[in-house]
Design an enzyme around this catalytic site. Sequence first.
Site, mmCIF file in Angstrom:
data_model
loop_
_atom_site.group_PDB
_atom_site.id
_atom_site.type_symbol
_atom_site.label_atom_id
_atom_site.label_comp_id
_atom_site.label_asym_id
_atom_site.label_seq_id
_atom_site.Cartn_x
_atom_site.Cartn_y
_atom_site.Cartn_z
ATOM 1 N N ASP A 1 0.810 -1.220 0.000
ATOM 2 C CA ASP A 1 0.000 0.000 0.000
ATOM 3 C C ASP A 1 0.844 1.271 0.000
ATOM 4 O OD1 ASP A 1 -2.256 -1.745 0.364
ATOM 5 O OD2 ASP A 1 -1.674 -1.878 2.472
ATOM 6 N N LYS B 1 2.269 2.315 -5.119
ATOM 7 C CA LYS B 1 2.979 1.868 -6.334
ATOM 8 C C LYS B 1 2.168 2.184 -7.593
ATOM 9 C CE LYS B 1 3.081 -2.319 -4.601
ATOM 10 N NZ LYS B 1 2.742 -2.126 -3.187
ATOM 11 N N GLY C 1 -4.434 -3.919 -4.263
ATOM 12 C CA GLY C 1 -5.401 -2.881 -4.566
ATOM 13 C C GLY C 1 -4.649 -1.616 -4.899
ATOM 14 N N HIS C 2 -4.805 -1.128 -6.091
ATOM 15 C CA HIS C 2 -4.117 0.094 -6.483
ATOM 16 C C HIS C 2 -5.149 1.179 -6.734
ATOM 17 C CE1 HIS C 2 -0.586 -2.454 -8.163
ATOM 18 N NE2 HIS C 2 -0.537 -2.307 -6.869
ATOM 19 N N GLN D 1 1.874 -6.047 -3.546
ATOM 20 C CA GLN D 1 2.305 -6.265 -2.160
ATOM 21 C C GLN D 1 3.698 -5.652 -1.961
ATOM 22 O OE1 GLN D 1 1.025 -9.463 -3.739
ATOM 23 N NE2 GLN D 1 -0.899 -8.448 -3.299
HETATM 24 P P1 IMP Z 1 -2.932 -12.861 1.221
HETATM 25 O O1 IMP Z 1 -1.984 -12.286 0.218
HETATM 26 O O2 IMP Z 1 -4.358 -12.512 0.964
HETATM 27 O O3 IMP Z 1 -2.716 -14.327 1.411
HETATM 28 O O4 IMP Z 1 -2.599 -12.183 2.643
HETATM 29 C C1 IMP Z 1 -1.376 -12.396 3.322
HETATM 30 C C2 IMP Z 1 -0.907 -11.141 4.034
HETATM 31 O O5 IMP Z 1 -0.526 -10.172 3.068
HETATM 32 C C3 IMP Z 1 -1.975 -10.471 4.898
HETATM 33 O O6 IMP Z 1 -1.351 -9.871 6.022
HETATM 34 C C4 IMP Z 1 -2.525 -9.378 3.998
HETATM 35 O O7 IMP Z 1 -3.092 -8.317 4.733
HETATM 36 C C5 IMP Z 1 -1.254 -8.965 3.272
HETATM 37 N N1 IMP Z 1 -1.512 -8.387 1.965
HETATM 38 C C6 IMP Z 1 -1.853 -9.051 0.825
HETATM 39 N N2 IMP Z 1 -1.984 -8.187 -0.197
HETATM 40 C C7 IMP Z 1 -1.722 -6.972 0.289
HETATM 41 C C8 IMP Z 1 -1.667 -5.665 -0.291
HETATM 42 O O8 IMP Z 1 -1.871 -5.460 -1.491
HETATM 43 N N3 IMP Z 1 -1.345 -4.644 0.553
HETATM 44 C C9 IMP Z 1 -1.073 -4.837 1.865
HETATM 45 N N4 IMP Z 1 -1.102 -6.032 2.449
HETATM 46 C C10 IMP Z 1 -1.418 -7.085 1.675
#
Ligand code: IMP
Length: 475
Positions: A28, A31, A55-56, A265
């Site tokens: 977040d 990017k 999420g962008h 991420q």
């Molecule tokens: P998953 O990717 O849904 O399996 O989540 C694993 C971890 O990564 C969790 O702590 C999510 O909150 C975090 N996470 C996944 N995608 C994002 C993102 O785009 N931004 C921030 N945290 C993320």
Amino acid sequence: MRRARRGRSRHNAPVMPGLVIVGAQWGDEGKGKIVDLLADSSDVIVRFQGGNNAGHTIVRDGEKFKFHLIPSGILHADKVCVIGNGVVLDPAILLGEIDGLRRRGVDVANLKISANAHLIMPYHVLLDTAGEVKLGKLSIGTTRRGIGPCYADKALRLGIRVQDLLDEKILRTKIRAALEPKQQALRELSVRRRKMRKEAGEGAERGEPADQSADDTPDPRLDLHTMTEEHVSFGHRLEPHIADTARLCWDALDAGQTVVFEGAQATLLDLDHGTYPFVTSSNPIAGAATIGAGVGPTDIDEVWGVAKAYATRVGAGPFPTELEDDVGRQMLERGQEYGTTTGRERRCGWLDLVALRYAVRLNGMTALTITKLDVLKGIDPLRVAVRYRSKEGAIFDSFPYHQSILHSAEPEYEELPGFDVDVEGARSEAELPPQARAYLSYISEFVGVPIRLVGVGPDREQVVWIGDEPRLQAA
Ligand code: IMP
């Protein structure tokens, strides 16, 4: 021949044909906005990992666009946007995004999808939720979008790929093979939950997705026939976009075009190098751009990391500089720190330079961009973590490899003067207050890479270039 252009110094390179953008913290960082800006002068934008857990948000002329799967360059009709083989793709979500963009008049003809990308299937989403529920207090706080189970199936060689959507017979066979162990796992999980609830004397919970498979009636979402039919129709709609995207990237690079590899991420959520198990199930670091897009390491010319001027984290896991006070609250509210994907409040804290230096090294960063500087207005002094101290008093100047140290370490801070003027209107370094400039210099010197771009507000125009704007090589 592409090789003929090699041999120049990377840091003084006038152009950067292969540029990777990665998150330098816990995600977040903004990017999407950086990619959108760089897309102006590039040719191809490729997402190389993750899925719709990302999420962008891009704000353009006051209009907000939110993407979960589609690369952030999509607002540029003349650029090719690629969903690379390393991405895990939920076809229903992708089609929803395509339809949404079309309704707002955005042309998506240049969206290309790797035939090798893996699909997030309905059972992956159910398993993600069921897994989190099962972990209880130990849960990771995933986005529950099916990311982990999908990557697990990919490694197990039980995955369904985009190309499978184009052949009903193969699709049905593969779904059947993948489905059977999932049905069993979901059944066992829900039987266990029912038993636990019964022991706790609770009544049956209604409408809980993972539980339905415990009933005698099979969950309609796990019906082989329905799932196959639905996915065949997804295939028909996606077919015009399906392509050999690795080949597309090579051709672009060979033609001297600029390819931006867009990470999702971030470094500290990396499956191998992040704060495991509180990580995502892919590799968001720069090296993964090669695998997730199908290019070689020598195709990467520059790596830019994106970090906020402070730090946030969503989901569980260690976060040494977390603030649970008014300053953290200000960051949350002024920074609008709510997840684009799940709407969850993000945890906020001081900028952690120990972690940022680690990210610089892991990614081989050539430059940094710092976003959301405006959010720090009025916070005085500003603090940045420069080392950790363990419970036993040991000092850690670099990111500790042992997770328990990270969980209990206390950060030690350097204090820097804050600024109390608006920076939203600044468009050059000289227009930033001296305290903000000193803050940025401190960061850059500490982590050892130049800061090239600073975000001073949500709109795409609200940026300050430090030094010259890069000359990308758009055709
Ligand atoms: P998953 O990717 O849904 O399996 O989540 C694993 C971890 O990564 C969790 O702590 C999510 O909150 C975090 N996470 C996944 N995608 C994002 C993102 O785009 N931004 C921030 N945290 C993320």
